[in-house]
Design an enzyme around this catalytic site. Structure first.
Site, PDB file in Angstrom:
ATOM      1  N   PHE A   1       0.843  -1.189   0.000  1.00 56.01           N
ATOM      2  CA  PHE A   1       0.000   0.000   0.000  1.00 56.01           C
ATOM      3  C   PHE A   1       0.886   1.249   0.000  1.00 56.01           C
ATOM      4  O   PHE A   1       1.688   1.447   0.916  1.00 56.01           O
ATOM      5  CB  PHE A   1      -0.924  -0.002   1.218  1.00 56.01           C
ATOM      6  CG  PHE A   1      -2.089  -0.931   1.068  1.00 56.01           C
ATOM      7  CD1 PHE A   1      -3.349  -0.451   0.794  1.00 56.01           C
ATOM      8  CD2 PHE A   1      -1.912  -2.306   1.171  1.00 56.01           C
ATOM      9  CE1 PHE A   1      -4.429  -1.314   0.631  1.00 56.01           C
ATOM     10  CE2 PHE A   1      -2.974  -3.172   1.013  1.00 56.01           C
ATOM     11  CZ  PHE A   1      -4.243  -2.669   0.738  1.00 56.01           C
ATOM     12  N   ALA A   2       0.721   2.061  -1.021  1.00 56.92           N
ATOM     13  CA  ALA A   2       1.480   3.306  -1.157  1.00 56.92           C
ATOM     14  C   ALA A   2       0.476   4.448  -1.276  1.00 56.92           C
ATOM     15  O   ALA A   2       0.195   4.950  -2.367  1.00 56.92           O
ATOM     16  CB  ALA A   2       2.405   3.249  -2.369  1.00 56.92           C
ATOM     17  N   ILE A   3      -0.092   4.825  -0.149  1.00 60.53           N
ATOM     18  CA  ILE A   3      -1.112   5.864  -0.097  1.00 60.53           C
ATOM     19  C   ILE A   3      -0.464   7.193   0.299  1.00 60.53           C
ATOM     20  O   ILE A   3       0.411   7.243   1.152  1.00 60.53           O
ATOM     21  CB  ILE A   3      -2.221   5.499   0.918  1.00 60.53           C
ATOM     22  CG1 ILE A   3      -2.731   4.074   0.674  1.00 60.53           C
ATOM     23  CG2 ILE A   3      -3.366   6.504   0.862  1.00 60.53           C
ATOM     24  CD1 ILE A   3      -3.410   3.851  -0.644  1.00 60.53           C
TER      25      ILE A   3
ATOM     26  N   TYR B   1       3.432   7.926   0.963  1.00 57.69           N
ATOM     27  CA  TYR B   1       4.159   6.657   1.017  1.00 57.69           C
ATOM     28  C   TYR B   1       4.581   6.169  -0.369  1.00 57.69           C
ATOM     29  O   TYR B   1       5.366   5.230  -0.489  1.00 57.69           O
ATOM     30  CB  TYR B   1       3.319   5.597   1.729  1.00 57.69           C
ATOM     31  CG  TYR B   1       3.459   5.652   3.229  1.00 57.69           C
ATOM     32  CD1 TYR B   1       4.230   4.730   3.908  1.00 57.69           C
ATOM     33  CD2 TYR B   1       2.835   6.664   3.968  1.00 57.69           C
ATOM     34  CE1 TYR B   1       4.372   4.786   5.291  1.00 57.69           C
ATOM     35  CE2 TYR B   1       2.961   6.727   5.344  1.00 57.69           C
ATOM     36  CZ  TYR B   1       3.731   5.792   6.000  1.00 57.69           C
ATOM     37  OH  TYR B   1       3.877   5.862   7.368  1.00 57.69           O
TER      38      TYR B   1
ATOM     39  N   ASP C   1       4.369  -3.691   4.091  1.00 54.44           N
ATOM     40  CA  ASP C   1       4.326  -2.232   4.089  1.00 54.44           C
ATOM     41  C   ASP C   1       5.255  -1.675   3.022  1.00 54.44           C
ATOM     42  O   ASP C   1       6.251  -2.313   2.643  1.00 54.44           O
ATOM     43  CB  ASP C   1       4.743  -1.690   5.452  1.00 54.44           C
ATOM     44  CG  ASP C   1       3.661  -1.858   6.508  1.00 54.44           C
ATOM     45  OD1 ASP C   1       2.531  -2.255   6.144  1.00 54.44           O
ATOM     46  OD2 ASP C   1       3.943  -1.580   7.693  1.00 54.44           O
TER      47      ASP C   1
ATOM     48  N   ASP D   1       7.090   1.183   3.320  1.00 57.31           N
ATOM     49  CA  ASP D   1       8.279   1.847   3.867  1.00 57.31           C
ATOM     50  C   ASP D   1       9.290   0.820   4.376  1.00 57.31           C
ATOM     51  O   ASP D   1       9.776   0.890   5.511  1.00 57.31           O
ATOM     52  CB  ASP D   1       7.895   2.835   4.957  1.00 57.31           C
ATOM     53  CG  ASP D   1       7.024   2.219   6.038  1.00 57.31           C
ATOM     54  OD1 ASP D   1       6.418   1.155   5.788  1.00 57.31           O
ATOM     55  OD2 ASP D   1       6.942   2.792   7.144  1.00 57.31           O
TER      56      ASP D   1
ATOM     57  N   HIS E   1       7.567  -9.751  15.816  1.00 61.10           N
ATOM     58  CA  HIS E   1       7.936  -8.339  15.900  1.00 61.10           C
ATOM     59  C   HIS E   1       9.361  -8.210  16.465  1.00 61.10           C
ATOM     60  O   HIS E   1       9.682  -8.820  17.495  1.00 61.10           O
ATOM     61  CB  HIS E   1       6.938  -7.616  16.804  1.00 61.10           C
ATOM     62  CG  HIS E   1       6.984  -6.130  16.715  1.00 61.10           C
ATOM     63  ND1 HIS E   1       8.088  -5.384  17.070  1.00 61.10           N
ATOM     64  CD2 HIS E   1       6.043  -5.228  16.312  1.00 61.10           C
ATOM     65  CE1 HIS E   1       7.833  -4.100  16.899  1.00 61.10           C
ATOM     66  NE2 HIS E   1       6.588  -3.979  16.437  1.00 61.10           N
TER      67      HIS E   1
ATOM     68  N   GLU F   1      -2.886  -4.164  13.322  1.00 65.73           N
ATOM     69  CA  GLU F   1      -1.903  -5.070  13.928  1.00 65.73           C
ATOM     70  C   GLU F   1      -2.467  -5.718  15.196  1.00 65.73           C
ATOM     71  O   GLU F   1      -2.191  -6.898  15.478  1.00 65.73           O
ATOM     72  CB  GLU F   1      -0.618  -4.317  14.243  1.00 65.73           C
ATOM     73  CG  GLU F   1       0.500  -5.195  14.761  1.00 65.73           C
ATOM     74  CD  GLU F   1       1.798  -4.443  14.913  1.00 65.73           C
ATOM     75  OE1 GLU F   1       2.570  -4.380  13.929  1.00 65.73           O
ATOM     76  OE2 GLU F   1       2.046  -3.875  16.005  1.00 65.73           O
TER      77      GLU F   1
ATOM     78  N   ASP G   1      14.718  -3.805  12.265  1.00 61.75           N
ATOM     79  CA  ASP G   1      15.005  -2.375  12.267  1.00 61.75           C
ATOM     80  C   ASP G   1      16.450  -2.213  12.718  1.00 61.75           C
ATOM     81  O   ASP G   1      16.815  -2.672  13.813  1.00 61.75           O
ATOM     82  CB  ASP G   1      14.047  -1.656  13.226  1.00 61.75           C
ATOM     83  CG  ASP G   1      14.161  -0.138  13.139  1.00 61.75           C
ATOM     84  OD1 ASP G   1      15.280   0.366  12.900  1.00 61.75           O
ATOM     85  OD2 ASP G   1      13.137   0.543  13.337  1.00 61.75           O
TER      86      ASP G   1
END
Length: 367
Positions: A128-130, A133, A218, A220, A240, A310, A333
């Site tokens: 999703f690139a809304i 993004y 995602d 990003d 996670h 989530e 990350d």
């Protein structure tokens, strides 16, 4: 690169001239299917194509079993598995419900690739690139072409409100970019939650006819190392990176009993990241449909789960156990460093300024 309308026409032509020409229906084992409200059938077990509606009167059970597809490996040379010398002793590699936890060193990619190739399957990657993004798509797609499902057929499904801003990336043979124009919403939380609704809708209307597996991620993010068929299964979740060593009472589950995402403090196995999940189209459809229904039930009560979709994903996995679990290698990350157990960093968060990317309107919903 195809726009959705062009893609729909080409897929319809392929479907009419190919599958539908040969086969009229799906036959599945009794008790192993469910009918959606639109009347489509999604299989929960082994699906077997049948030639006519009166399948049982034309072929007996022996013919049915003899016609099942099989995978036969060629001669392969590799190290023998050692029963008393497991490849990883530093991490948990199987869940209590016997689902494998995927780490570097726990699988033979050559065997898996050969098995997958013989299935002649296609993987869909949804992103999703809304709004802003869309700026992450260049890096996302370029790294996916380098590391994601290398050597296999892939359809990139890009959900965006800005189709004109999608970068024109040259993809390898057998891979294509499909743009799906969707609505945006004022609040980023609403955009995040609507993802479940859109994936379930398109699974029913399009994906079930076009791909065999879905991986939902995602925008990003960037691929940093191999991510391949070792992750594919009926439904998978990803641990996670911020909670891999935490006890369940420290998980950031939704703790308000009035929310559909509520999880008691004495329940839960892992805390799963919403940034990457997937499985078969049927498995993903059931997951996203259930989560969307729960989100809308909360919304009718003027509630929003603490971590939006989530939170609902984690509730789903408490009571519908994933058939594979991806280790933090598949969602990391770099701000968390490089712990010794982490042999690979396969899928990485892209550093960003959240305030600049997101529309930071105050929520009117209760947190």
């Amino acid at each position: 690169m195809k726009r959705a309308s062009e893609h729909a026409q080409s897929e319809a032509a392929r479907y009419e001239g190919g599958w539908k020409k040969k086969w009229e229906c799906w036959q599945v084992s009794p008790g192993m299917r469910e009918q959606t409200s639109e009347g489509h059938w999604l299989n929960r077990g082994i699906s077997i194509l049948c030639e006519t509606q009166s399948f049982s009167s034309h072929r007996n059970k022996t013919d049915l079993l003899d016609g099942l597809p099989e995978t036969s490996l060629p001669r392969m040379v590799y190290s023998k598995p050692q029963l008393f010398k497991p490849p990883r002793t530093d991490v948990l590699t199987v869940t209590p419900w016997l689902a494998p936890i995927i780490w570097e060193g726990t699988f033979n990619l050559d065997i898996l690739n050969e098995q997958f190739r013989q299935r002649n399957a296609t993987v869909g990657l949804t992103v999703f690139a809304i709004k802003k993004y869309v700026i992450f798509l260049q890096t996302f797609l370029e790294t996916a072409e380098t590391y994601f499902m290398v050597g296999h057929r892939v359809k990139y499904y890009i959900f965006t409100d800005r189709p004109e801003d999608v970068p024109n990336i040259n993809v390898k043979a057998g891979r294509e970019i499909i743009i799906l124009k969707v609505q945006n919403y004022p609040r980023w939380q609403e955009i995040s939650m609507r993802r479940m609704e859109m994936i379930s809708h398109y699974s029913l209307q399009h994906f079930i006819h076009e791909v065999d597996f879905l991986v939902c991620v995602d925008a990003d993010m960037r691929f940093n190392d191999h991510v391949g068929v070792e992750i594919l299964t009926e439904v998978f979740g990803t641990i996670h990176p911020g909670f891999y060593a935490s006890e369940r009472n420290a998980f950031s589950y939704e703790r308000r009993p009035e929310s559909k995402a509520f999880i008691p403090r004495d329940e839960g196995d892992f805390y799963y990241m919403g940034s990457i999940f997937g499985g078969t189209v049927a498995g993903v459809y059931k997951l996203t449909k259930k989560c969307h229904e729960a989100i809308m039930a909360d919304k009718r009560k003027n509630l929003e789960a603490v971590w939006q979709e989530e939170s609902h994903l984690n509730k789903y996995f408490v009571y519908h156990k994933p058939t594979k679990v991806l280790s933090p290698e598949y969602m990391w990350d770099n701000n968390l460093g490089s712990p010794q157990f982490l042999k690979k960093k396969r899928f990485l968060a892209v550093p960003k300024n959240h305030a600049a990317i997101r529309n930071k309107r105050n929520s009117h919903l209760k947190h």
